[in-house]
Write a protein that holds these residues in place. Structure first.
Motif, PDB file in Angstrom:
ATOM      1  N   ASN A   1      35.400  39.128  73.162  1.00 64.54           N
ATOM      2  CA  ASN A   1      34.746  40.394  72.807  1.00 64.54           C
ATOM      3  C   ASN A   1      35.740  41.434  72.290  1.00 64.54           C
ATOM      4  N   GLY A   2      36.715  40.972  71.510  1.00 72.09           N
ATOM      5  CA  GLY A   2      37.682  41.889  70.914  1.00 72.09           C
ATOM      6  C   GLY A   2      38.783  42.353  71.837  1.00 72.09           C
ATOM      7  N   LYS A   3      38.888  41.813  73.054  1.00 70.35           N
ATOM      8  CA  LYS A   3      39.914  42.218  74.013  1.00 70.35           C
ATOM      9  C   LYS A   3      40.729  41.001  74.424  1.00 70.35           C
ATOM     10  N   PHE A   4      41.993  41.273  74.761  1.00 71.36           N
ATOM     11  CA  PHE A   4      42.917  40.204  75.111  1.00 71.36           C
ATOM     12  C   PHE A   4      43.027  40.084  76.630  1.00 71.36           C
ATOM     13  N   TYR A   5      43.267  38.821  77.060  1.00 74.22           N
ATOM     14  CA  TYR A   5      43.385  38.532  78.483  1.00 74.22           C
ATOM     15  C   TYR A   5      44.526  37.542  78.699  1.00 74.22           C
ATOM     16  N   TYR A   6      45.149  37.696  79.863  1.00 69.24           N
ATOM     17  CA  TYR A   6      46.278  36.816  80.191  1.00 69.24           C
ATOM     18  C   TYR A   6      46.073  36.222  81.577  1.00 69.24           C
ATOM     19  N   VAL A   7      46.306  34.897  81.683  1.00 75.35           N
ATOM     20  CA  VAL A   7      46.234  34.169  82.951  1.00 75.35           C
ATOM     21  C   VAL A   7      47.537  33.414  83.136  1.00 75.35           C
ATOM     22  N   ASP A   8      48.133  33.536  84.306  1.00 73.07           N
ATOM     23  CA  ASP A   8      49.346  32.788  84.618  1.00 73.07           C
ATOM     24  C   ASP A   8      48.946  31.342  84.900  1.00 73.07           C
ATOM     25  N   GLU A   9      49.261  30.442  83.979  1.00 73.11           N
ATOM     26  CA  GLU A   9      48.817  29.055  84.086  1.00 73.11           C
ATOM     27  C   GLU A   9      49.433  28.335  85.285  1.00 73.11           C
ATOM     28  N   GLU A  10      50.610  28.757  85.707  1.00 75.26           N
ATOM     29  CA  GLU A  10      51.247  28.097  86.849  1.00 75.26           C
ATOM     30  C   GLU A  10      50.539  28.403  88.173  1.00 75.26           C
ATOM     31  N   HIS A  11      49.849  29.536  88.229  1.00 76.38           N
ATOM     32  CA  HIS A  11      49.166  29.923  89.456  1.00 76.38           C
ATOM     33  C   HIS A  11      47.658  29.712  89.378  1.00 76.38           C
ATOM     34  N   CYS A  12      47.171  29.201  88.269  1.00 79.85           N
ATOM     35  CA  CYS A  12      45.759  28.848  88.150  1.00 79.85           C
ATOM     36  C   CYS A  12      45.636  27.354  88.451  1.00 79.85           C
ATOM     37  N   HIS A  13      45.260  27.014  89.662  1.00 80.13           N
ATOM     38  CA  HIS A  13      45.296  25.633  90.123  1.00 80.13           C
ATOM     39  C   HIS A  13      44.057  24.840  89.718  1.00 80.13           C
ATOM     40  N   ASP A  14      43.009  25.491  89.281  1.00 81.26           N
ATOM     41  CA  ASP A  14      41.803  24.778  88.873  1.00 81.26           C
ATOM     42  C   ASP A  14      41.954  24.373  87.404  1.00 81.26           C
ATOM     43  N   LYS A  15      42.147  23.091  87.155  1.00 80.95           N
ATOM     44  CA  LYS A  15      42.394  22.602  85.800  1.00 80.95           C
ATOM     45  C   LYS A  15      41.163  22.726  84.907  1.00 80.95           C
ATOM     46  N   ALA A  16      39.974  22.558  85.495  1.00 84.96           N
ATOM     47  CA  ALA A  16      38.750  22.686  84.687  1.00 84.96           C
ATOM     48  C   ALA A  16      38.573  24.108  84.183  1.00 84.96           C
TER      49      ALA A  16
END
Length: 235
Positions: free
Chosen positions: A207-222
């Motif tokens: 929706n025109g906005k940027f988001y960041y997720v730390d992939e090393e701490h996101c344990h749900d692969k799906a």
């Protein structure tokens, strides 16, 4: 014949005496209950009545407890609360607390620079011209505001908290506003696009906005796979 008549007469008299005795005893008991003097003079009768009242009270309480227990018991064929619970994937940003502290420090320094910067500049340099004082105060304000704005621009895509129910088409995130307060948002997976920019600290765009997720701490692969679509999957 005379003997049988005599026995019948004796039985009828004994029954009559027994009934009259019961009636007289019941009448005395009723009078004793109605009279306050007799009531106070017979403690055994009072204790017996109190014991009977206590027994009735205990019986009513036990009956109510049994009814409450029966009403709270799960019905046959129904589902309990544990069966209805579904595991929710929760992601927490690893440096969320640090970002908030740094942002609060930047906001406070900007506020004091705007409020006290010109006063300190004009009071500590009395021999300087007014033009130079104005330029110095303006530069202090500009530097403080620019650093605060740059910090917000860098950390604004950072997701501080994210919740997703497996099987749902959307998820909830908590972002941070200018004043370091958490703002909830709901994002649909269908709105996620690749960032298509060289901006740092960005994972996806929605929706025109940027988001960041730390992939090393996101344990749900799906969940991580759905948050990082490729060009072919998005098209």
């Amino acid at each position: 014949m005379a003997r049988s008549a005599l026995l019948h007469l004796l039985r009828s008299q004994s029954k009559h005496r027994l009934s009259s005795t019961y009636f007289y005893t019941g009448q005395r008991l009723c009078r004793s209950l109605a009279s306050p003097r007799t009531w106070s003079c017979r403690p055994s009768l009072t204790s017996a009545i109190q014991l009977s009242a206590g027994h009735r009270r205990w019986l009513s309480q036990s009956t109510a407890a049994e009814e409450r227990k029966f009403s709270d018991a799960p019905r046959s064929g129904g589902q309990t609360g544990e069966d209805e619970k579904v595991d929710i994937v929760v992601y927490h940003g690893p440096v969320s607390t640090t970002i908030r502290k740094v942002k609060l420090l930047s906001l406070s320094s900007c506020f004091f620079s705007v409020l006290l910067g010109p006063v300190i500049t004009f009071m500590t340099l009395p021999n300087m011209s007014m033009i130079l004082k104005g330029m110095m105060a303006s530069s202090v304000l500009l530097i403080s505001a620019s650093t605060t704005a740059a910090l917000h621009w860098v950390v604004s895509p950072y997701i501080h908290k994210m919740k997703w129910r497996p099987g749902s088409d959307s998820f909830e995130v908590e972002m941070m506003s200018w004043l370091a307060t958490y703002v909830p948002r709901t994002i649909k997976f269908s709105d996620i696009r690749p960032p298509e920019t060289n901006r740092p600290v960005v994972t996806f765009k929605a929706n025109g906005k940027f988001y960041y997720v730390d992939e090393e701490h996101c344990h749900d692969k799906a969940l991580l796979a759905r948050l990082t679509p490729t060009e072919t999957s998005s098209s």
